[in-house]
Design a protein around this motif. Structure first.
Motif, PDB file in Angstrom:
ATOM      1  N   ALA A  33      31.475  34.441  40.424  1.00  0.00           N
ATOM      2  CA  ALA A  33      30.941  35.679  39.852  1.00  0.00           C
ATOM      3  C   ALA A  33      31.763  36.833  40.404  1.00  0.00           C
ATOM      4  O   ALA A  33      32.295  36.750  41.501  1.00  0.00           O
ATOM      5  N   PHE A  34      31.881  37.917  39.626  1.00  0.00           N
ATOM      6  CA  PHE A  34      32.711  39.025  40.096  1.00  0.00           C
ATOM      7  C   PHE A  34      31.943  40.338  40.103  1.00  0.00           C
ATOM      8  O   PHE A  34      31.073  40.583  39.276  1.00  0.00           O
ATOM      9  N   SER A  35      32.281  41.185  41.077  1.00  0.00           N
ATOM     10  CA  SER A  35      31.555  42.424  41.336  1.00  0.00           C
ATOM     11  C   SER A  35      31.958  43.532  40.374  1.00  0.00           C
ATOM     12  O   SER A  35      32.886  43.397  39.572  1.00  0.00           O
ATOM     13  N   SER A  36      31.280  44.677  40.510  1.00  0.00           N
ATOM     14  CA  SER A  36      31.481  45.786  39.574  1.00  0.00           C
ATOM     15  C   SER A  36      32.837  46.465  39.717  1.00  0.00           C
ATOM     16  O   SER A  36      33.244  47.217  38.839  1.00  0.00           O
ATOM     17  N   GLY A  37      33.545  46.212  40.815  1.00  0.00           N
ATOM     18  CA  GLY A  37      34.876  46.794  40.982  1.00  0.00           C
ATOM     19  C   GLY A  37      35.952  46.025  40.239  1.00  0.00           C
ATOM     20  O   GLY A  37      37.110  46.443  40.196  1.00  0.00           O
ATOM     21  N   ILE A  38      35.559  44.892  39.649  1.00  0.00           N
ATOM     22  CA  ILE A  38      36.506  43.994  38.985  1.00  0.00           C
ATOM     23  C   ILE A  38      36.171  43.869  37.503  1.00  0.00           C
ATOM     24  O   ILE A  38      35.005  43.861  37.117  1.00  0.00           O
ATOM     25  N   TYR A  39      37.220  43.758  36.703  1.00  0.00           N
ATOM     26  CA  TYR A  39      37.070  43.498  35.274  1.00  0.00           C
ATOM     27  C   TYR A  39      37.741  42.164  34.939  1.00  0.00           C
ATOM     28  O   TYR A  39      38.803  41.849  35.469  1.00  0.00           O
ATOM     29  N   LYS A  40      37.102  41.401  34.046  1.00  0.00           N
ATOM     30  CA  LYS A  40      37.731  40.200  33.501  1.00  0.00           C
ATOM     31  C   LYS A  40      38.372  40.567  32.169  1.00  0.00           C
ATOM     32  O   LYS A  40      37.747  41.219  31.329  1.00  0.00           O
ATOM     33  N   VAL A  41      39.627  40.165  32.003  1.00  0.00           N
ATOM     34  CA  VAL A  41      40.337  40.461  30.756  1.00  0.00           C
ATOM     35  C   VAL A  41      40.078  39.324  29.772  1.00  0.00           C
ATOM     36  O   VAL A  41      40.498  38.184  30.009  1.00  0.00           O
ATOM     37  N   VAL A  42      39.381  39.638  28.708  1.00  0.00           N
ATOM     38  CA  VAL A  42      39.012  38.630  27.713  1.00  0.00           C
ATOM     39  C   VAL A  42      39.979  38.717  26.539  1.00  0.00           C
ATOM     40  O   VAL A  42      40.099  39.763  25.894  1.00  0.00           O
ATOM     41  N   VAL A  97      36.852  43.078  45.339  1.00  0.00           N
ATOM     42  CA  VAL A  97      38.231  43.544  45.176  1.00  0.00           C
ATOM     43  C   VAL A  97      39.172  42.890  46.187  1.00  0.00           C
ATOM     44  O   VAL A  97      40.277  42.466  45.847  1.00  0.00           O
ATOM     45  N   GLY A  98      38.746  42.768  47.436  1.00  0.00           N
ATOM     46  CA  GLY A  98      39.587  42.160  48.460  1.00  0.00           C
ATOM     47  C   GLY A  98      39.938  40.708  48.169  1.00  0.00           C
ATOM     48  O   GLY A  98      40.977  40.210  48.605  1.00  0.00           O
ATOM     49  N   ASP A  99      39.072  40.030  47.427  1.00  0.00           N
ATOM     50  CA  ASP A  99      39.314  38.619  47.113  1.00  0.00           C
ATOM     51  C   ASP A  99      40.474  38.420  46.142  1.00  0.00           C
ATOM     52  O   ASP A  99      40.974  37.299  46.014  1.00  0.00           O
ATOM     53  N   LEU A 100      40.884  39.477  45.471  1.00  0.00           N
ATOM     54  CA  LEU A 100      42.026  39.363  44.564  1.00  0.00           C
ATOM     55  C   LEU A 100      43.321  39.137  45.343  1.00  0.00           C
ATOM     56  O   LEU A 100      44.305  38.643  44.789  1.00  0.00           O
ATOM     57  N   ASP A 101      43.305  39.495  46.627  1.00  0.00           N
ATOM     58  CA  ASP A 101      44.456  39.256  47.501  1.00  0.00           C
ATOM     59  C   ASP A 101      44.256  38.022  48.370  1.00  0.00           C
ATOM     60  O   ASP A 101      45.160  37.217  48.556  1.00  0.00           O
TER      61      ASP A 101
END
Length: 219
Positions: A127-136, A84-88
């Motif tokens: 790769a992304f963790s469980s706190g993140i969703y990819k919008v397809v 989640v922190g990587d989104l910032d």
């Protein structure tokens, strides 16, 4: 101790300073592009009919692999592990590529619905963790979806459906997220903004890498 000459020291400072100036310039451009897109989408949401976002996209949840598998530096056949922190601010957490079960590229929209619900990003790869969703979704509406996720309307929906005391969770908000059924011209406008944002983020990433190489070389 080997001390470079003053000319070489000045060259190092000038080179790194130039890179820092470019990074700052690109970051300011990013801020302005996001402001433009958010202003536009907020206005359109008050003008056009609204539909559920689930009708044109779906949300792919990330996978947790455990901190014991984290690497604190890049190794051969490793990829960024996005939390989640990587989104910032992108950190230096990596995992072995063989452990990566779900991946995002620079053109994918990522959003946190745990920890910091509503935080989102474009231009990340790994790769992304469980706190993140990819919008397809179809690439034709990706720009629209990205700015809708940042709109006042959808940020409020996410906030309203956030639950928890220590760690907030807002996955229930997915089924209520909305988008405006705007015309093709507006959709193309959002896509053009998104493309510029992704290219700027790639440039910033390359510049930061170049800066780190210089710092490693001289210091």
């Amino acid at each position: 101790i080997d001390v470079p000459t003053l000319d070489i020291q000045q060259h190092i400072v000038n080179t790194i300073g130039t890179i820092d100036d470019l990074i700052e310039n690109y970051q300011n451009q990013l801020i302005n592009l996001v402001i433009l897109g958010k202003s536009k989408i907020n206005a359109l949401n008050d003008t056009y009919d609204i539909d559920l976002m689930n009708n044109i996209c779906h949300f792919e949840k990330g996978i947790e692999i455990g901190s014991k598998n984290y690497l604190d530096h890049f190794e051969k056949n490793s990829v960024h592990y996005l939390r989640v922190g990587d989104l910032d601010n992108l950190s230096s957490t990596f995992i072995k590529e063989e452990l990566s079960k779900n991946n995002a590229n620079e053109n994918d929209v990522l959003i946190a619905l745990d920890g910091a619900p509503g935080r989102n990003a474009i231009g990340l790869k790994g790769a992304f963790s469980s706190g993140i969703y990819k919008v397809v979704c179809d690439s034709k509406v990706k720009g629209l979806i990205y700015f809708e996720l940042n709109s006042k309307r959808n940020q409020k929906i996410i906030s309203d459906y956030s639950q928890g005391t220590t760690i907030l969770h807002a996955s229930k908000a997915i089924q209520y997220l909305e988008y405006c059924k705007c015309d093709l011209k507006d959709i193309e406008y959002f896509n053009s903004l998104l493309k510029m944002i992704v290219e700027l983020k790639k440039s910033i990433s390359s510049l930061k890498y170049a800066k780190q190489l210089l710092l490693n070389k001289y210091f």
